[in-house]
Design an enzyme around this catalytic site. Structure first.
Site, PDB file in Angstrom:
ATOM      1  N   HIS A 104     -39.170 -45.569 -13.754  1.00 29.73           N
ATOM      2  CA  HIS A 104     -38.792 -44.045 -13.555  1.00 29.73           C
ATOM      3  C   HIS A 104     -37.638 -43.784 -14.066  1.00 29.73           C
ATOM      4  O   HIS A 104     -36.529 -43.768 -13.412  1.00 29.73           O
ATOM      5  CB  HIS A 104     -39.285 -43.531 -11.983  1.00 29.73           C
ATOM      6  CG  HIS A 104     -39.168 -41.834 -12.050  1.00 29.73           C
ATOM      7  ND1 HIS A 104     -40.298 -41.147 -11.675  1.00 29.73           N
ATOM      8  CD2 HIS A 104     -38.097 -41.342 -12.410  1.00 29.73           C
ATOM      9  CE1 HIS A 104     -39.715 -40.119 -11.655  1.00 29.73           C
ATOM     10  NE2 HIS A 104     -38.522 -40.251 -12.198  1.00 29.73           N
ATOM     11  N   TRP A 192     -28.509 -29.011  -9.600  1.00 33.66           N
ATOM     12  CA  TRP A 192     -29.323 -28.847 -10.613  1.00 33.66           C
ATOM     13  C   TRP A 192     -29.004 -28.156 -11.811  1.00 33.66           C
ATOM     14  O   TRP A 192     -29.421 -28.381 -12.806  1.00 33.66           O
ATOM     15  CB  TRP A 192     -30.768 -28.371 -10.189  1.00 33.66           C
ATOM     16  CG  TRP A 192     -31.616 -29.600  -9.708  1.00 33.66           C
ATOM     17  CD1 TRP A 192     -31.749 -30.072  -8.506  1.00 33.66           C
ATOM     18  CD2 TRP A 192     -32.724 -30.461 -10.584  1.00 33.66           C
ATOM     19  NE1 TRP A 192     -32.839 -30.913  -8.756  1.00 33.66           N
ATOM     20  CE2 TRP A 192     -33.274 -31.257  -9.748  1.00 33.66           C
ATOM     21  CE3 TRP A 192     -32.939 -30.143 -11.912  1.00 33.66           C
ATOM     22  CZ2 TRP A 192     -34.258 -32.210 -10.284  1.00 33.66           C
ATOM     23  CZ3 TRP A 192     -33.988 -30.995 -12.340  1.00 33.66           C
ATOM     24  CH2 TRP A 192     -34.412 -31.824 -11.494  1.00 33.66           C
ATOM     25  N   PHE A 195     -26.793 -30.346 -13.476  1.00 33.94           N
ATOM     26  CA  PHE A 195     -27.834 -31.489 -14.135  1.00 33.94           C
ATOM     27  C   PHE A 195     -28.065 -30.932 -15.375  1.00 33.94           C
ATOM     28  O   PHE A 195     -28.261 -31.592 -16.476  1.00 33.94           O
ATOM     29  CB  PHE A 195     -28.685 -31.806 -13.163  1.00 33.94           C
ATOM     30  CG  PHE A 195     -29.439 -33.115 -13.404  1.00 33.94           C
ATOM     31  CD1 PHE A 195     -29.016 -34.108 -14.078  1.00 33.94           C
ATOM     32  CD2 PHE A 195     -31.077 -32.920 -13.085  1.00 33.94           C
ATOM     33  CE1 PHE A 195     -29.782 -35.150 -14.181  1.00 33.94           C
ATOM     34  CE2 PHE A 195     -31.795 -34.167 -13.279  1.00 33.94           C
ATOM     35  CZ  PHE A 195     -31.157 -35.043 -13.894  1.00 33.94           C
ATOM     36  N   TYR A 198     -25.410 -30.796 -18.064  1.00 32.97           N
ATOM     37  CA  TYR A 198     -25.501 -32.035 -18.506  1.00 32.97           C
ATOM     38  C   TYR A 198     -26.609 -32.513 -19.798  1.00 32.97           C
ATOM     39  O   TYR A 198     -26.233 -32.878 -20.903  1.00 32.97           O
ATOM     40  CB  TYR A 198     -25.623 -33.149 -17.465  1.00 32.97           C
ATOM     41  CG  TYR A 198     -26.094 -34.583 -18.013  1.00 32.97           C
ATOM     42  CD1 TYR A 198     -24.947 -35.568 -18.456  1.00 32.97           C
ATOM     43  CD2 TYR A 198     -27.302 -34.998 -18.073  1.00 32.97           C
ATOM     44  CE1 TYR A 198     -25.044 -36.926 -18.783  1.00 32.97           C
ATOM     45  CE2 TYR A 198     -27.394 -36.477 -18.444  1.00 32.97           C
ATOM     46  CZ  TYR A 198     -26.401 -37.002 -18.900  1.00 32.97           C
ATOM     47  OH  TYR A 198     -26.510 -38.314 -19.323  1.00 32.97           O
ATOM     48  N   PHE A 199     -27.926 -32.172 -19.517  1.00 32.64           N
ATOM     49  CA  PHE A 199     -28.903 -32.614 -20.673  1.00 32.64           C
ATOM     50  C   PHE A 199     -28.626 -31.765 -21.792  1.00 32.64           C
ATOM     51  O   PHE A 199     -28.831 -32.142 -22.924  1.00 32.64           O
ATOM     52  CB  PHE A 199     -30.211 -32.256 -19.924  1.00 32.64           C
ATOM     53  CG  PHE A 199     -30.766 -33.605 -19.190  1.00 32.64           C
ATOM     54  CD1 PHE A 199     -30.853 -34.732 -19.551  1.00 32.64           C
ATOM     55  CD2 PHE A 199     -30.986 -33.179 -17.826  1.00 32.64           C
ATOM     56  CE1 PHE A 199     -31.376 -35.774 -18.751  1.00 32.64           C
ATOM     57  CE2 PHE A 199     -31.419 -34.331 -16.996  1.00 32.64           C
ATOM     58  CZ  PHE A 199     -31.633 -35.457 -17.405  1.00 32.64           C
ATOM     59  N   HIS A 341     -44.502 -36.530 -11.711  1.00 27.23           N
ATOM     60  CA  HIS A 341     -43.529 -36.301 -10.541  1.00 27.23           C
ATOM     61  C   HIS A 341     -44.266 -35.224  -9.491  1.00 27.23           C
ATOM     62  O   HIS A 341     -44.949 -34.194 -10.025  1.00 27.23           O
ATOM     63  CB  HIS A 341     -42.284 -35.080 -11.100  1.00 27.23           C
ATOM     64  CG  HIS A 341     -41.417 -35.972 -11.931  1.00 27.23           C
ATOM     65  ND1 HIS A 341     -41.372 -36.631 -13.356  1.00 27.23           N
ATOM     66  CD2 HIS A 341     -39.981 -36.258 -11.562  1.00 27.23           C
ATOM     67  CE1 HIS A 341     -40.433 -37.241 -13.450  1.00 27.23           C
ATOM     68  NE2 HIS A 341     -39.410 -36.976 -12.616  1.00 27.23           N
ATOM     69  N   GLU A 344     -40.811 -33.801  -5.170  1.00 28.80           N
ATOM     70  CA  GLU A 344     -39.346 -34.108  -5.128  1.00 28.80           C
ATOM     71  C   GLU A 344     -38.720 -32.763  -4.554  1.00 28.80           C
ATOM     72  O   GLU A 344     -38.147 -31.833  -5.282  1.00 28.80           O
ATOM     73  CB  GLU A 344     -38.886 -34.228  -6.681  1.00 28.80           C
ATOM     74  CG  GLU A 344     -37.629 -34.527  -6.855  1.00 28.80           C
ATOM     75  CD  GLU A 344     -37.017 -34.913  -8.361  1.00 28.80           C
ATOM     76  OE1 GLU A 344     -37.864 -34.190  -9.356  1.00 28.80           O
ATOM     77  OE2 GLU A 344     -35.809 -35.014  -8.465  1.00 28.80           O
ATOM     78  N   HIS A 369     -40.994 -39.817  -7.651  1.00 29.19           N
ATOM     79  CA  HIS A 369     -40.396 -39.437  -6.389  1.00 29.19           C
ATOM     80  C   HIS A 369     -41.423 -39.430  -4.937  1.00 29.19           C
ATOM     81  O   HIS A 369     -41.366 -40.389  -4.255  1.00 29.19           O
ATOM     82  CB  HIS A 369     -39.684 -38.042  -6.409  1.00 29.19           C
ATOM     83  CG  HIS A 369     -38.685 -38.110  -7.469  1.00 29.19           C
ATOM     84  ND1 HIS A 369     -37.309 -38.613  -7.130  1.00 29.19           N
ATOM     85  CD2 HIS A 369     -38.597 -37.673  -8.748  1.00 29.19           C
ATOM     86  CE1 HIS A 369     -36.577 -38.696  -8.153  1.00 29.19           C
ATOM     87  NE2 HIS A 369     -37.261 -38.115  -9.226  1.00 29.19           N
ATOM     88  N   ASP A 426     -33.784 -42.978 -12.215  1.00 25.82           N
ATOM     89  CA  ASP A 426     -33.971 -41.566 -12.588  1.00 25.82           C
ATOM     90  C   ASP A 426     -33.292 -41.352 -13.799  1.00 25.82           C
ATOM     91  O   ASP A 426     -33.635 -41.249 -14.832  1.00 25.82           O
ATOM     92  CB  ASP A 426     -33.783 -40.723 -11.484  1.00 25.82           C
ATOM     93  CG  ASP A 426     -34.775 -39.436 -11.553  1.00 25.82           C
ATOM     94  OD1 ASP A 426     -35.483 -39.442 -12.527  1.00 25.82           O
ATOM     95  OD2 ASP A 426     -34.731 -38.405 -10.832  1.00 25.82           O
ATOM     96  N   ASP A 427     -31.801 -41.122 -13.430  1.00 29.52           N
ATOM     97  CA  ASP A 427     -30.887 -40.560 -14.471  1.00 29.52           C
ATOM     98  C   ASP A 427     -29.612 -41.237 -14.233  1.00 29.52           C
ATOM     99  O   ASP A 427     -28.529 -40.520 -14.048  1.00 29.52           O
ATOM    100  CB  ASP A 427     -30.944 -39.147 -14.459  1.00 29.52           C
ATOM    101  CG  ASP A 427     -32.035 -38.409 -14.932  1.00 29.52           C
ATOM    102  OD1 ASP A 427     -32.299 -38.275 -16.157  1.00 29.52           O
ATOM    103  OD2 ASP A 427     -32.686 -38.112 -14.133  1.00 29.52           O
TER     104      ASP A 427
END
Lengths: 498, 498
Positions: A104, A192, A195, A198-199, A341, A344, A369, A426-427
């Site tokens: 994952h 989030w 996050f 970031y992507f 998923h 989560e 998750h 995950d990341d």
């Protein structure tokens, strides 16, 4: 009265002596051990020697934290103790241990900020600073995308100032790591948001076609160096682009994966390989889902050897729940394997933890998750009975605001119940963790029972292959390769190295 | 091949249509509901009307937090949202609802800082300020106990300065409430240190004999006003004292309880009453335990009507585990009922969560907290089979650093599994919470499923009497009194009042 007498009699029989009590107590502990994940593995003598070393260090670490709660790592945010992990001997053993597979992990979140900053040393990368944000684009001319300040070649800009300072500032855009996470990320909303930013930022760097190829090769190399031998990678399959602005279709991204996997396996024949889980955003409507499914089928048809299956991703509380798509997903379940998923979330009794029900009913092979499954004992029973593995990512859940003290992570109970679990990360690049070892460490020392030992770690490694999307022959092959690697690790283990 | 065909056939049967799918999904939800605590209660028409009102408000509150995670109360420390609870309509309904009994509450932590400060308005109370601390003593002359500064009559001191400011400063010594709990209490070490200081400070005020009597009477009155009709109070049974320095034996404290209970029941005949659980510090050796047991037996002999049983208290990670005292406790289990604190910890696989095993094997009638039982599924099975109730105190666990986001509290799972649970408040005065309503609110809105309704609340109230230490006749009587009160509440309920 007769009932009372019988009761007293039974009590007398049970607890007549302290010895009886001790036996009864020991049986509970033994039963708990047998029920727990890996608890019925029999260690060989050599494995037992490794285990003695491992557990001496584990007890030392846990006892230290137990006796010094003011320093207890696990009470704090992961970022507060991340660097301490590097000094742990248990961590070092885990790092050297064959860990099987990572099942994952999202492609654009794997290699960390340092790696990304390195990629910005390019003569053809443009940068645009906007308020509290940065845009990047590889191009042979100034990009014509909007920029609130000015597009500049990054190397020119860097050369015009203090490089170290420039890179340090740039780096902050490519990590969730902060010194004061409790203040920066008070709730899931803030973590989030960062996050997702970031992507958005890294994607323009990584999707430049030559970088994409190099990056994925380096991912495989890094996994191999961390004693991981197989990968199932989730991807939104972003469109790759060239310097002249050419943008490729989605299927090209999948083909690029196939090419790099083949190249890597040629260079490192002992690496088992990698497969792709097509996992695009869950913030969609039904027609978008139709398009995803069409694409998944096309990839599967074209590259059945690397296509593992289908998933939907993104902050689950905000996305469409699976229940909105039942007829479509039921239909596609005939030819697509699902790795949804689900759950989560910290919520309970909502459509979000409800995704767990649908993931199971739709026949998911594994569940991503499954954090909220702890609140659904009947679903726990289902995943045990149907042997559906949960892909648990403890550090991700901590960084992304589901849980602060990992000792409260539901994985403790899943371990205790012997639920099929695989650990993943995950990341990890997004929070500057190892590709797998940090997650194994936190799960083993912070989440699992103090008494859980090498058997748990071995079972987790075995699970990562057992629950992979490899076909049965390849799986048998992978497990036997793993056993060889494991035995070599055990044979060569020298406690004085730690 | 035949297996494959059968499998496909079964799949086709199960999932032939979306309707089948829906039916299967609905069955899971129904089974979850039936398994959960209170899930098989049948509401009357009138109860259903109350429930409609309650759930309309609950959905509104939960949906607001779901859609605004940045404001989500439950992500934060309890102190951050404590005052918001007062505005909740769900809270107001809970406040008015008959809640049965409080079964886990420590005498010196019940009434809050304002009440304590009020008690300091006395002509015979001396105060001594020491570095970051304060000592207090009722006395007819200057106390001869050590003081690093100077003993002064508190009223003289207060009158010599700004009273409001003096009281505001004084108040801080009698509460764990702070504006920045994440900074003040980063781990269990800091919160428990403050908690222990709190007890040390208030004990010299409360153990002045006339105050003790008044305080306990006021506790009963406050409980009654909060629609609680019965109490089991834990006490270390501190020695009471008089102005002239006379100190009484422990048994006098118990006798004082009896006297006040009788007086209160005379004044308020509809109040069911109260019982005492003798619960002294667990940081002891075997001979100290012998002394405790001797004392417990003496009280039981002298006042069998108010003596409920025996417990050991204090920060469990630091105290002696039960396993150190098995022969003594086994022996005393013949004539003493146990209500042990056990598993009030985040640790797993230690002697502390191990206390859960011993509490069960020693035949505890109820278990205090049992926070760690979530990691011991076989012990969960035992408490269900043996019908041992867990006394859960969610806000206490949050304030005392076991869990920040209450949505991660193990009580969610205990509710889902239908484990026998009673809700209580531990030391509500120490953190300025209601005697029971705040804990009910947080458990109902923050911990329980969004779908859990009036049936859960009713079952919790019933449980608090069902699992009390009342003998079977008194219990039947209490339950019938409760039903009358409940029916009156339901009959008179008017949603427009909320």
């Amino acid at each position: 009265m007769r009932i009372l007498v019988s009761y007293v009699f039974i009590l007398a029989l049970c607890y007549a002596t302290t010895d009886d009590y001790k036996a009864k107590r020991a049986k509970i502990l033994r039963d708990e051990e047998l029920l727990s994940l890996g608890g019925n593995i029999q260690l060989t003598d050599k494995e037992s020697a490794v285990n003695d070393c491992l557990m001496r260090h584990k007890f030392q670490e846990v006892n230290y934290y137990f006796n010094n709660p003011q320093y207890c790592n696990f009470s704090h945010n992961f970022f507060a103790y991340k660097d301490n992990i590097r000094h742990s001997k248990v961590y070092k053993i885990i790092k050297d241990m064959p860990k099987g597979a990572a099942l994952h992990i999202h492609d654009m979140g794997i290699l960390g900020a340092d790696y990304i900053v390195n990629l910005t040393y390019s003569e053809v990368l443009y940068i645009c600073f906007e308020e509290k944000d940065v845009k990047l684009k590889f191009s042979d001319k100034e990009p014509n995308e909007p920029c609130k300040s000015k597009w500049q070649l990054i190397n020119e800009m860097r050369n015009s100032m203090n490089k170290t300072k420039f890179d340090a500032e740039l780096r902050k855009y490519f990590t969730l790591y902060v010194n004061d996470p409790d203040i920066e990320y008070p709730t899931i909303k803030e973590s989030w948001t960062t996050f997702m930013n970031y992507f958005r930022r890294v994607s323009k760097i990584l999707t430049y076609r030559p970088i994409w190829e190099q990056y994925f090769y380096d991912v495989l190399l890094k996994l191999k160096m961390e004693n991981v031998m197989y990968l199932e990678i989730r991807s939104v399959l972003p469109n790759l682009y060239e310097l002249d602005g050419t943008e490729y279709e989605t299927i090209v991204t999948a083909k690029t994966y196939k090419k790099i996997i083949q190249k890597f396996k040629k260079d490192y024949p002992d690496f088992i390989g990698a497969k792709l889980i097509y996992a695009n955003s869950r913030r969609i409507n039904r027609s978008q889902l139709d398009e995803y499914i069409r694409l998944a089928r096309a990839i599967k048809k074209d590259m059945p050897d690397i296509f593992a299956g289908f998933d939907l991703v993104g902050q689950e509380d905000l996305g469409s729940p699976l229940i909105e798509f039942i007829p479509q997903l039921l239909n596609a379940s005939k030819d697509l394997d699902y790795f949804f998923h689900a759950g989560e979330t910290n919520w309970y009794g909502t459509l979000v933890d409800g995704n767990l029900i649908d993931a199971i009913l739709l026949g998911a092979k594994r569940i991503g998750h499954g954090y909220a499954i702890i609140k659904h004992p009947l679903l726990i029973r289902e995943v045990i009975q149907q042997d559906i593995a949960l892909e648990v990512n403890v550090i991700s859940n901590a960084v992304l605001s589901l849980v602060r003290d990992v000792r409260n992570h539901p994985l403790s109970t899943l371990f205790a119940l012997g639920v099929p679990v695989v650990l993943s990360s995950d990341d990890p690049g997004a929070w500057e963790a190892d590709l797998l070892s940090d997650d194994f460490y936190v799960a083993f020392v912070g989440v699992a029972s103090r008494l859980s030992d090498l058997r748990l770690l071995k079972q987790l490694a075995i699970n990562s292959l057992k629950y992979s999307a490899l076909d049965s022959n390849s799986k048998r092959d992978a497990l036997s390769k793993f056993n060889l690697r494991w035995n070599t690790f055990v044979e060569n283990f020298d406690c004085s190295n730690y």
